[in-house]
Design an enzyme around this catalytic site. Structure first.
Site, PDB file in Angstrom:
ATOM      1  N   LYS A  21       0.827  -1.209   0.000  1.00 51.10           N
ATOM      2  CA  LYS A  21       0.000   0.000   0.000  1.00 51.10           C
ATOM      3  C   LYS A  21       0.869   1.270   0.000  1.00 51.10           C
ATOM      4  CE  LYS A  21      -4.101  -2.147   0.745  1.00 51.10           C
ATOM      5  NZ  LYS A  21      -3.742  -3.569   0.616  1.00 51.10           N
TER       6      LYS A  21
HETATM    7  C1  PLP Z   1      -4.259  -4.674   0.005  1.00 48.59           C
HETATM    8  C2  PLP Z   1      -3.434  -5.904  -0.075  1.00 48.59           C
HETATM    9  C3  PLP Z   1      -3.650  -6.870  -1.086  1.00 48.59           C
HETATM   10  C4  PLP Z   1      -4.768  -6.771  -2.100  1.00 48.59           C
HETATM   11  O1  PLP Z   1      -4.588  -5.737  -3.034  1.00 48.59           O
HETATM   12  P1  PLP Z   1      -5.826  -5.190  -3.879  1.00 48.59           P
HETATM   13  O2  PLP Z   1      -5.320  -4.000  -4.598  1.00 48.59           O
HETATM   14  O3  PLP Z   1      -6.884  -4.840  -2.857  1.00 48.59           O
HETATM   15  O4  PLP Z   1      -6.282  -6.274  -4.781  1.00 48.59           O
HETATM   16  C5  PLP Z   1      -2.803  -7.968  -1.117  1.00 48.59           C
HETATM   17  N1  PLP Z   1      -1.825  -8.135  -0.203  1.00 48.59           N
HETATM   18  C6  PLP Z   1      -1.595  -7.233   0.775  1.00 48.59           C
HETATM   19  C7  PLP Z   1      -0.512  -7.498   1.768  1.00 48.59           C
HETATM   20  C8  PLP Z   1      -2.384  -6.086   0.877  1.00 48.59           C
HETATM   21  O5  PLP Z   1      -2.151  -5.193   1.869  1.00 48.59           O
END
Ligand code: PLP
Length: 513
Positions: A126
């Protein structure tokens, strides 16, 4: 370039306005009016470039109302390196998104690379978008002449809250309030948020589960009276979740960067196709890959990996999206999701920008909890996407097996994608170079990873503390513990507010005086 709503709202907006608003008036998501492309010569010119240069090259094709200088400044700030002596918490790796070649003799793992997106301040992918979004938003306020300050409201199940807090801390004209379910996040995730510093941050526990927090935030967003009241105090609401275009476009960058690194490292020739496997929840990360492909990046298959909440992989197999099903809590909690909001943008592209069709499907999702796309659309989707899912048992098995084989420790989310990559190769015998997207540091989910790698140790420690588990995992995998996690134990708790779900509005108002 202008932005429009996937559901056909009459007006178009600049990128700055789209980023500021977050979501369109009709509830649709902002999409660019056309997809810009990269010519082969342009890609050629970026092979030896830094991540920052590559970011500017991609961003400037979409954010045409920003100057190149503004974008460069934003990228420079966002992707800076850790400098702990000067209190700068940035990326801990040389490059923000390093590509690692897996060392394995197994045929099924030949030419397999891992794109590590977890070296940012909060140890999850993120950060790749939330480190730059605040800079884009601040500039957007200047561009649109917005007079009010902005309040970012976040409901989080863990990773987004911390990454947004870290990104928006001490940013002028912006205040951020994060609501998390009191008992719904891991101990490490909770500590990461409760120790958050910054003069504009507020972290509040909600007595309830994630849905309560999320519904409370949605209600605040849609309450006209409340928004009016905020306006009289000089504030407007905005969102930092993955439906914001300002979060999506920085994610396109790392796919270009990974591809260019493969060329730079002489693993492939420019133009050769590469497959990617992506652990998927809200469909943001993999959608960015889809845009990269539409932009001309030589991408083969997009492997979409789900955990036991396999609503997306079911959709990719059958064309039916049906949320009327059990919700599981899994070892990969950031993928525990039943409404993948960003799928709406894929539907917009697949239907050739048929906004009334998209609006119809989304209405059906709202009223019936499901929708189905026509076979012609499904066929088109399946040309690009390959679905595969894994349950918790499989996830543990993959973590254990891959550590034993190559010495590479996978976090549970990455393990789900790793498994999907193998399944894809077994099913298709397509052995083109493949990149597994790694979204979290194994230390962020220490308990699950230790459980996979050393079950006895885990059983012995599981009722002690998260930090004992983290240290035991370090003894096992010997990879440096990210600073943000190692340092948690010594930090002060700065946030203690707890509210009932009915009180969220009052707590927002209290935070703004
Ligand atoms: C948010 C997240 C995901 C999923 O990503 P999306 O963009 O919501 O599909 C996968 N792995 C981790 C560790 C995340 O924080």
């Amino acid at each position: 370039m202008q932005y429009l709503s996937t559901r056909g709202y009459k007006d178009k907006f600049s990128a700055a306005a789209a980023i500021e608003k977050g979501i369109a008036q009709d509830g649709g998501l902002f999409v660019p009016e056309y997809i810009p492309t990269f010519a082969k010569e342009e890609l050629q010119g970026l092979i030896l470039s830094s991540y920052e240069d590559r970011a500017v090259a991609v961003l400037k094709k979409y954010l045409t109302d920003y100057t190149e200088e503004e974008l460069r400044e934003a990228a420079k700030e966002a992707y800076k390196k850790n400098d702990l002596n000067n209190n700068v918490v940035g990326f801990s790796s040389e490059e923000p998104a390093p590509l690692v070649k897996l060392k394995s003799d197994k045929a099924v793992l030949k030419d397999l690379h891992i794109l590590e997106l977890f070296h940012g301040p909060t140890s999850a992918f993120k950060d790749m978008a939330l480190q730059i979004l605040p800079h884009l938003l601040t500039k957007a306020l200047e561009k649109t002449g917005e007079k009010s300050d902005v309040v970012i409201l976040v409901a989080t199940s863990g990773d987004t809250g911390k990454a947004a807090l870290e990104g928006f801390r001490d940013v002028e004209r912006i205040k951020i309030i994060v609501f998390y379910p009191e008992e719904g996040v891991s101990d490490i995730q909770k500590l990461q948020m409760l120790t958050q510093e910054g003069n504009n941050v507020e972290v509040i526990a909600v007595r309830g589960n994630f849905d309560d927090a999320q519904n409370g935030v949605k209600e605040i967003f849609t309450s006209e009276d409340f928004n009016q009241e905020l306006l009289t105090k000089g504030y407007k609401l905005s969102s930092a979740n993955s439906i914001n275009w300002g979060r999506l476009v920085p994610q396109i960058v790392y796919y270009f960067s990974a591809y260019l690194d493969l060329v730079k490292n002489k693993e492939i020739e420019l133009g050769e196709k590469v497959n990617f496997s992506v652990p998927t929840g809200n469909f943001g990360n993999i959608l960015a890959l889809y845009y990269a492909k539409l932009m001309g990046l030589p991408v083969g298959k997009l492997i979409c990996a789900s955990n036991k909440n396999n609503i997306l992989t079911d959709f990719l197999k059958t064309g039916v999206y049906d949320r009327n099903r059990h919700f599981y809590k899994t070892y990969s909690p950031s993928m525990d999701i039943l409404i993948s909001s960003n799928l709406e943008r894929l539907l917009y592209q697949i239907t050739k920008e048929d906004t009334s069709k998209v609006a119809e499907l989304m209405e059906s999702l709202k009223t019936e909890g499901k929708y189905a796309v026509e076979p012609e659309y499904l066929k088109k989707i399946q040309e690009d996407f390959f679905p595969s899912w894994a349950d918790d048992e499989k996830t543990l098995e993959v973590i254990e097996e891959e550590f034993a084989d190559s010495g590479y420790p996978l976090d549970p989310h990455t393990a789900v994608a790793f498994n999907a990559a193998k399944e894809y190769r077994k099913a298709t015998a397509d052995f083109a170079p493949l990149v597994v997207v790694s979204t979290a540091s194994p230390y962020k989910f220490s308990d699950t990873v230790l459980n996979a790698l050393d079950k006895n140790k885990y059983e012995e420690l599981k009722t002690t503390s998260e930090f004992a588990i983290l240290k035991a995992l370090f003894a096992k995998i010997k990879m440096p513990v990210p600073f943000g996690l190692a340092n948690l134990e010594n930090q002060n708790i700065l946030h203690k507010k707890v509210c009932n779900k009915e009180e969220m509005k009052e707590f927002v108002l209290q935070s703004l005086v």
